[in-house]
Structure formats: structure tokens, C-alpha cells
Write a protein that holds these residues in place. Structure first.
Motif, PDB file in Angstrom:
ATOM      1  N   VAL A 147       9.003  20.871  -6.846  1.00 21.47           N
ATOM      2  CA  VAL A 147      10.292  21.515  -7.118  1.00 21.47           C
ATOM      3  C   VAL A 147      10.490  21.553  -8.633  1.00 21.47           C
ATOM      4  O   VAL A 147      10.531  20.511  -9.284  1.00 21.47           O
ATOM      5  CB  VAL A 147      11.454  20.769  -6.431  1.00 21.47           C
ATOM      6  CG1 VAL A 147      12.790  21.435  -6.764  1.00 21.47           C
ATOM      7  CG2 VAL A 147      11.237  20.700  -4.928  1.00 21.47           C
ATOM      8  N   ASN A 161      13.050  23.540 -10.040  1.00 22.09           N
ATOM      9  CA  ASN A 161      14.475  23.744 -10.304  1.00 22.09           C
ATOM     10  C   ASN A 161      15.204  23.893  -8.977  1.00 22.09           C
ATOM     11  O   ASN A 161      14.601  24.284  -7.977  1.00 22.09           O
ATOM     12  CB  ASN A 161      14.685  24.993 -11.158  1.00 22.09           C
ATOM     13  CG  ASN A 161      15.876  24.881 -12.072  1.00 22.09           C
ATOM     14  OD1 ASN A 161      16.778  24.090 -11.831  1.00 22.09           O
ATOM     15  ND2 ASN A 161      15.877  25.677 -13.129  1.00 22.09           N
ATOM     16  N   PHE A 178      18.754  26.726  -3.129  1.00 22.97           N
ATOM     17  CA  PHE A 178      17.472  27.390  -3.309  1.00 22.97           C
ATOM     18  C   PHE A 178      16.607  26.518  -4.211  1.00 22.97           C
ATOM     19  O   PHE A 178      17.124  25.874  -5.126  1.00 22.97           O
ATOM     20  CB  PHE A 178      17.659  28.772  -3.951  1.00 22.97           C
ATOM     21  CG  PHE A 178      18.372  29.737  -3.061  1.00 22.97           C
ATOM     22  CD1 PHE A 178      17.665  30.646  -2.290  1.00 22.97           C
ATOM     23  CD2 PHE A 178      19.760  29.726  -2.976  1.00 22.97           C
ATOM     24  CE1 PHE A 178      18.328  31.531  -1.458  1.00 22.97           C
ATOM     25  CE2 PHE A 178      20.432  30.602  -2.143  1.00 22.97           C
ATOM     26  CZ  PHE A 178      19.708  31.509  -1.377  1.00 22.97           C
ATOM     27  N   CYS A 179      15.317  26.509  -3.941  1.00 23.47           N
ATOM     28  CA  CYS A 179      14.379  25.701  -4.715  1.00 23.47           C
ATOM     29  C   CYS A 179      13.349  26.596  -5.381  1.00 23.47           C
ATOM     30  O   CYS A 179      12.749  27.447  -4.726  1.00 23.47           O
ATOM     31  CB  CYS A 179      13.628  24.731  -3.801  1.00 23.47           C
ATOM     32  SG  CYS A 179      14.677  23.624  -2.865  1.00 23.47           S
ATOM     33  N   GLU A 180      13.146  26.398  -6.668  1.00 25.74           N
ATOM     34  CA  GLU A 180      12.034  27.043  -7.358  1.00 25.74           C
ATOM     35  C   GLU A 180      10.858  26.084  -7.228  1.00 25.74           C
ATOM     36  O   GLU A 180      10.949  24.928  -7.666  1.00 25.74           O
ATOM     37  CB  GLU A 180      12.375  27.280  -8.825  1.00 25.74           C
ATOM     38  CG  GLU A 180      11.254  27.966  -9.579  1.00 25.74           C
ATOM     39  CD  GLU A 180      11.594  28.205 -11.040  1.00 25.74           C
ATOM     40  OE1 GLU A 180      11.042  29.158 -11.607  1.00 25.74           O
ATOM     41  OE2 GLU A 180      12.403  27.445 -11.619  1.00 25.74           O
ATOM     42  N   LYS A 213       3.319  31.799 -13.210  1.00 26.63           N
ATOM     43  CA  LYS A 213       4.588  32.438 -12.796  1.00 26.63           C
ATOM     44  C   LYS A 213       4.423  33.242 -11.509  1.00 26.63           C
ATOM     45  O   LYS A 213       5.318  33.270 -10.667  1.00 26.63           O
ATOM     46  CB  LYS A 213       5.127  33.341 -13.906  1.00 26.63           C
ATOM     47  CG  LYS A 213       5.638  32.594 -15.100  1.00 26.63           C
ATOM     48  CD  LYS A 213       6.940  31.921 -14.797  1.00 26.63           C
ATOM     49  CE  LYS A 213       7.492  31.243 -16.040  1.00 26.63           C
ATOM     50  NZ  LYS A 213       8.525  30.278 -15.735  1.00 26.63           N
ATOM     51  N   VAL A 256       4.795  30.913  -8.475  1.00 30.80           N
ATOM     52  CA  VAL A 256       6.022  30.120  -8.369  1.00 30.80           C
ATOM     53  C   VAL A 256       7.046  31.001  -7.665  1.00 30.80           C
ATOM     54  O   VAL A 256       7.137  32.196  -7.944  1.00 30.80           O
ATOM     55  CB  VAL A 256       6.523  29.693  -9.768  1.00 30.80           C
ATOM     56  CG1 VAL A 256       7.897  29.081  -9.704  1.00 30.80           C
ATOM     57  CG2 VAL A 256       5.525  28.719 -10.405  1.00 30.80           C
ATOM     58  N   ALA A 257       7.780  30.420  -6.734  1.00 30.45           N
ATOM     59  CA  ALA A 257       8.760  31.215  -5.978  1.00 30.45           C
ATOM     60  C   ALA A 257      10.080  30.462  -5.860  1.00 30.45           C
ATOM     61  O   ALA A 257      10.123  29.235  -5.915  1.00 30.45           O
ATOM     62  CB  ALA A 257       8.222  31.521  -4.585  1.00 30.45           C
ATOM     63  N   ILE A 258      11.144  31.226  -5.686  1.00 28.53           N
ATOM     64  CA  ILE A 258      12.457  30.660  -5.373  1.00 28.53           C
ATOM     65  C   ILE A 258      12.682  30.897  -3.892  1.00 28.53           C
ATOM     66  O   ILE A 258      12.722  32.043  -3.443  1.00 28.53           O
ATOM     67  CB  ILE A 258      13.568  31.286  -6.232  1.00 28.53           C
ATOM     68  CG1 ILE A 258      13.308  30.984  -7.715  1.00 28.53           C
ATOM     69  CG2 ILE A 258      14.935  30.760  -5.796  1.00 28.53           C
ATOM     70  CD1 ILE A 258      14.258  31.662  -8.675  1.00 28.53           C
TER      71      ILE A 258
END
Length: 144
Positions: free
Chosen positions: A43, A45, A56-58, A99, A102-104
Motif C-alpha cells: 500500500v 497511499n 481506496f488504496c494505491e 507507474k 501501480v493501481a488505485i
């Protein structure tokens, strides 16, 4: 989670930044004849929707294919046995920080689930040593 099903209790307690959780990412769609792979995710962010109050988790997904020669200077790799045990990982893991990888994701049972024997998707938290390494990797990536 089926429509109308009661959400699990852990939904009300989102993780914190730098926690490691069990996540269906990057494979969110079930495979023919099987389900998506539940894997560790770091995680980066946490966000909360102002209207719905949903979390929501990035996340950066974890892989057991370390690709150390190609990715050791780009991704966070945890491979020391004592550190793996302390953090809660069962195998050496590389967290892909690109990038594009990486997903939200919504903090929901659709994207997160519990490993057997765990009451929530929470697996562990990065140690101070790995927090420093992560900060160095992010700084290095941003300066290119």
C-alpha cells in the motif's frame, strides 16, 4: 462478493500506507477454470471518497519472480529470511513500483481478500529499513 451479501468486517478498517495486504492485482478477472491470484501488494497511499466515505488504496503488486539483475535497482525487493518473517511474507517478494503497474483500487472484497488463517487482508508492515529503501527508490525514480 455477491450482490446483496454482507461485506466483511475488515472493510471498515482500511490499511495504512506501507502496509502489505493480500490483493487481487494485477489479475482482477478470474481465469478460465480458476480464480484470480491473491498476491501481496504494498500500500503506497490511502484515499477516502468525500461523498461515499469509501476507502481506496494505491498499491504496487508483489511478485515472487524477483528479476534481481533487471529490477533490483527499480523495485523494492524483500528477500532476507528474518525480514520476510517479521513483515509476514512467506517468500522473497519484489514490489513493482513502475507507474504502469501501480493501481488505485477500492478497499473492497472484490479486490482484497484474506489469506488462509488471516482475519483480514492485512499481512504486515514495512520495517524502518525498508521504508528508507522505498523512499530512496522513489526519489531515484523521480530524478530520472
Amino acid at each position: 462478493m455477491a450482490s446483496g451479501a454482507i461485506p466483511p468486517n475488515w472493510i471498515q478498517r482500511p490499511p495504512s500506507a506501507f502496509d502489505i495486504v493480500a490483493c487481487y492485482f494485477p489479475e482482477t478477472e478470474p481465469k478460465p477454470g480458476g480464480s484470480a491470484k491473491l498476491r501481496p501488494a504494498l500500500v503506497l497511499n490511502i484515499f477516502r471518497d468525500r461523498i461515499t466515505q469509501a476507502f481506496f488504496c494505491e498499491v504496487a503488486y508483489g511478485a515472487t519472480n524477483l528479476k534481481f539483475p533487471q529490477r533490483g535497482h527499480l523495485d523494492l525487493i524483500i528477500q532476507n529470511a528474518a525480514d520476510l518473517n517479521l513483515i509476514g511474507l512467506h517468500r522473497a517478494t519484489r514490489f513493482d513500483l513502475d507507474k504502469a503497474n501501480v493501481a488505485i483500487l477500492p478497499w473492497s472484497a472484490e479486490f482484497f481478500d484474506c489469506w488462509p488463517g488471516f482475519p483480514s487482508p492485512y499481512i504486515g508492515t514495512l520495517t524502518e529499513e525498508y521504508l528508507k529503501e522505498l523512499a530512496w527508490l522513489i526519489m531515484k525514480r523521480n530524478s530520472v
